[in-house]
Motif scaffolding. Structure first.
Motif, PDB file in Angstrom:
ATOM      1  N   SER A 173       0.835  -1.184   0.000  1.00 20.11           N
ATOM      2  CA  SER A 173       0.000   0.000   0.000  1.00 20.11           C
ATOM      3  C   SER A 173       0.883   1.252   0.000  1.00 20.11           C
ATOM      4  N   CYS A 174       0.541   2.122  -0.894  1.00 16.68           N
ATOM      5  CA  CYS A 174       1.264   3.394  -1.058  1.00 16.68           C
ATOM      6  C   CYS A 174       2.742   3.183  -1.379  1.00 16.68           C
ATOM      7  N   GLY A 175       3.049   2.030  -1.960  1.00 16.02           N
ATOM      8  CA  GLY A 175       4.424   1.823  -2.401  1.00 16.02           C
ATOM      9  C   GLY A 175       4.679   2.492  -3.757  1.00 16.02           C
ATOM     10  N   ARG A 176       5.980   2.540  -4.098  1.00 18.37           N
ATOM     11  CA  ARG A 176       6.340   3.142  -5.391  1.00 18.37           C
ATOM     12  C   ARG A 176       7.444   2.310  -6.035  1.00 18.37           C
ATOM     13  N   THR A 177       7.407   2.332  -7.361  1.00 14.00           N
ATOM     14  CA  THR A 177       8.466   1.714  -8.154  1.00 14.00           C
ATOM     15  C   THR A 177       9.279   2.837  -8.804  1.00 14.00           C
ATOM     16  N   TYR A 178      10.613   2.775  -8.638  1.00 14.13           N
ATOM     17  CA  TYR A 178      11.472   3.846  -9.153  1.00 14.13           C
ATOM     18  C   TYR A 178      12.292   3.334 -10.350  1.00 14.13           C
ATOM     19  N   VAL A 179      12.561   4.251 -11.294  1.00 12.73           N
ATOM     20  CA  VAL A 179      13.244   3.883 -12.546  1.00 12.73           C
ATOM     21  C   VAL A 179      14.403   4.848 -12.787  1.00 12.73           C
ATOM     22  N   ASP A 180      15.605   4.273 -12.962  1.00 10.41           N
ATOM     23  CA  ASP A 180      16.789   5.036 -13.360  1.00 10.41           C
ATOM     24  C   ASP A 180      17.133   4.614 -14.790  1.00 10.41           C
ATOM     25  N   SER A 219      13.411   6.490  -3.150  1.00  9.43           N
ATOM     26  CA  SER A 219      13.803   7.468  -4.167  1.00  9.43           C
ATOM     27  C   SER A 219      15.300   7.743  -4.138  1.00  9.43           C
ATOM     28  N   LYS A 220      15.876   7.953  -5.335  1.00 11.55           N
ATOM     29  CA  LYS A 220      17.250   8.397  -5.498  1.00 11.55           C
ATOM     30  C   LYS A 220      17.273   9.629  -6.409  1.00 11.55           C
ATOM     31  N   SER A 221      18.334  10.402  -6.267  1.00 15.45           N
ATOM     32  CA  SER A 221      18.433  11.635  -7.064  1.00 15.45           C
ATOM     33  C   SER A 221      18.678  11.358  -8.539  1.00 15.45           C
ATOM     34  N   LEU A 270      11.807   8.414 -13.255  1.00 13.81           N
ATOM     35  CA  LEU A 270      10.384   8.088 -13.160  1.00 13.81           C
ATOM     36  C   LEU A 270      10.102   7.333 -11.859  1.00 13.81           C
ATOM     37  N   SER A 271       8.831   7.443 -11.439  1.00 15.31           N
ATOM     38  CA  SER A 271       8.315   6.575 -10.365  1.00 15.31           C
ATOM     39  C   SER A 271       6.868   6.240 -10.709  1.00 15.31           C
ATOM     40  N   TYR A 272       6.415   5.125 -10.133  1.00 10.84           N
ATOM     41  CA  TYR A 272       5.063   4.643 -10.437  1.00 10.84           C
ATOM     42  C   TYR A 272       4.457   4.157  -9.124  1.00 10.84           C
ATOM     43  N   GLY A 273       3.279   4.735  -8.768  1.00 11.73           N
ATOM     44  CA  GLY A 273       2.710   4.398  -7.469  1.00 11.73           C
ATOM     45  C   GLY A 273       1.200   4.453  -7.447  1.00 11.73           C
TER      46      GLY A 273
END
Length: 232
Positions: free
Chosen positions: A108-115, A131-133, A137-140
Motif C-alpha cells: 500500500s502506497c508503495g512506489r516503483t522507481y526507474v533510473d 527514491s534516489k536523485s 520516473l516513479s510509479y505508485g
C-alpha cells in the motif's frame, strides 16, 4: 545760206539742239533712281521685315543634366550570421529495443522507481524501492498516483513509430512536455514518450503492453525503449 528747218552747220559742223537738251535730264534721272533704291532699301530694313537675329551665343544657364554628386561611402554592415554557435551534443551507440517493465508496487502506497541511465542493467527498476536523485520516473498507487516524473527530468510525448532520431527525441522531450504526473487511466497502449536523463542521455519509450495484477488496481507497464547515451 540758211536752213529754216532748225538744223544747220556751224563752223563746218552740224549740230542737233535736241540731243544736248536730252543728255542732262537723263543723267539726273538716273542719279535720282539710284538714290531712291538705296533709300528704299534702308527704309525697308528698318520698318519692314526685319532680319531675324542670329541665335545668341552668350553663356546662359546650362540645360545639360548634371550627374549627381556621389554621397560619401558608408561602411558596409555585414549581414547577421545565421550560423548557430550552439554546441550539438554527441551521443554514443544507442541501446535499441530494451524491455523496461515498470511493475505496480506490491504494498500500500508503495512506489516503483526507474533510473533510465541503467537501462538493461540491474537496479534500473526498483519495485517498492526508495527514491534516489538519479531516478527519472516513479510509479505508485498513492499520491501522486500514476506515472510521475522525478527530479526535474524532461519528458514529452513523442512519435510512436520507430525509427526516431536522437535530435528529434530530445526536442520532443523539451517542447512536447507532459504533465508531471500521468494518471493510470491516461496510460494507454501505443503511447510513446521521450526523456532526457540526469546524465543527458536521450530515451525513447513506447508503451506496448499493460498487465493486470491480482489484488492491485494498478497495471504493470511494459515499455520498449531505445537509449542514446551521452558520449564521454
Amino acid at each position: 545760206m540758211s536752213d529754216s528747218g532748225g538744223s544747220g552747220q556751224r563752223n563746218g559742223r552740224w549740230s542737233h539742239p535736241s540731243v544736248q537738251h536730252l543728255i542732262l535730264p537723263v543723267a539726273v534721272g538716273l542719279i535720282l533712281l539710284v538714290a531712291g533704291v538705296v533709300v528704299g532699301k534702308v527704309t525697308t530694313d528698318d520698318n519692314g521685315d526685319k532680319a531675324v537675329p542670329a541665335p545668341s551665343t552668350s553663356a546662359g544657364p546650362s540645360t545639360t543634366p548634371q550627374e549627381p554628386t556621389p554621397e560619401p561611402s558608408q561602411p558596409s554592415t555585414p549581414p547577421p550570421s545565421t550560423t548557430s554557435t550552439a554546441v550539438v551534443p554527441e551521443y554514443g551507440q544507442p541501446k535499441r529495443f530494451q524491455t523496461v517493465k515498470i511493475s505496480a508496487p506490491r504494498i500500500s502506497c508503495g512506489r516503483t522507481y526507474v533510473d533510465l541511465d541503467k537501462l538493461g542493467q540491474a537496479g534500473a527498476v526498483r519495485v517498492n524501492g526508495t527514491s534516489k536523485s538519479t531516478d527519472e520516473l516513479s510509479y505508485g498507487n498513492c499520491s501522486p498516483e500514476g506515472l510521475n516524473v522525478e527530479n526535474g527530468a524532461q519528458m514529452g510525448t513523442a512519435s510512436n513509430t520507430y525509427p526516431v532520431t536522437v535530435g528529434r527525441c530530445a526536442t520532443d522531450a523539451s517542447t512536447q512536455a507532459t504533465a508531471g504526473t500521468i494518471p493510470p487511466a491516461d496510460l494507454g497502449s501505443g503511447q510513446a514518450f521521450c526523456l532526457v536523463t540526469d546524465e543527458s542521455a536521450v530515451v525513447w519509450m513506447h508503451l506496448g503492453k499493460r498487465e493486470t495484477v491480482t489484488g492491485n488496481p494498478l497495471l504493470n507497464l511494459i515499455f520498449r525503449a531505445t537509449l542514446w547515451p551521452r558520449a564521454a
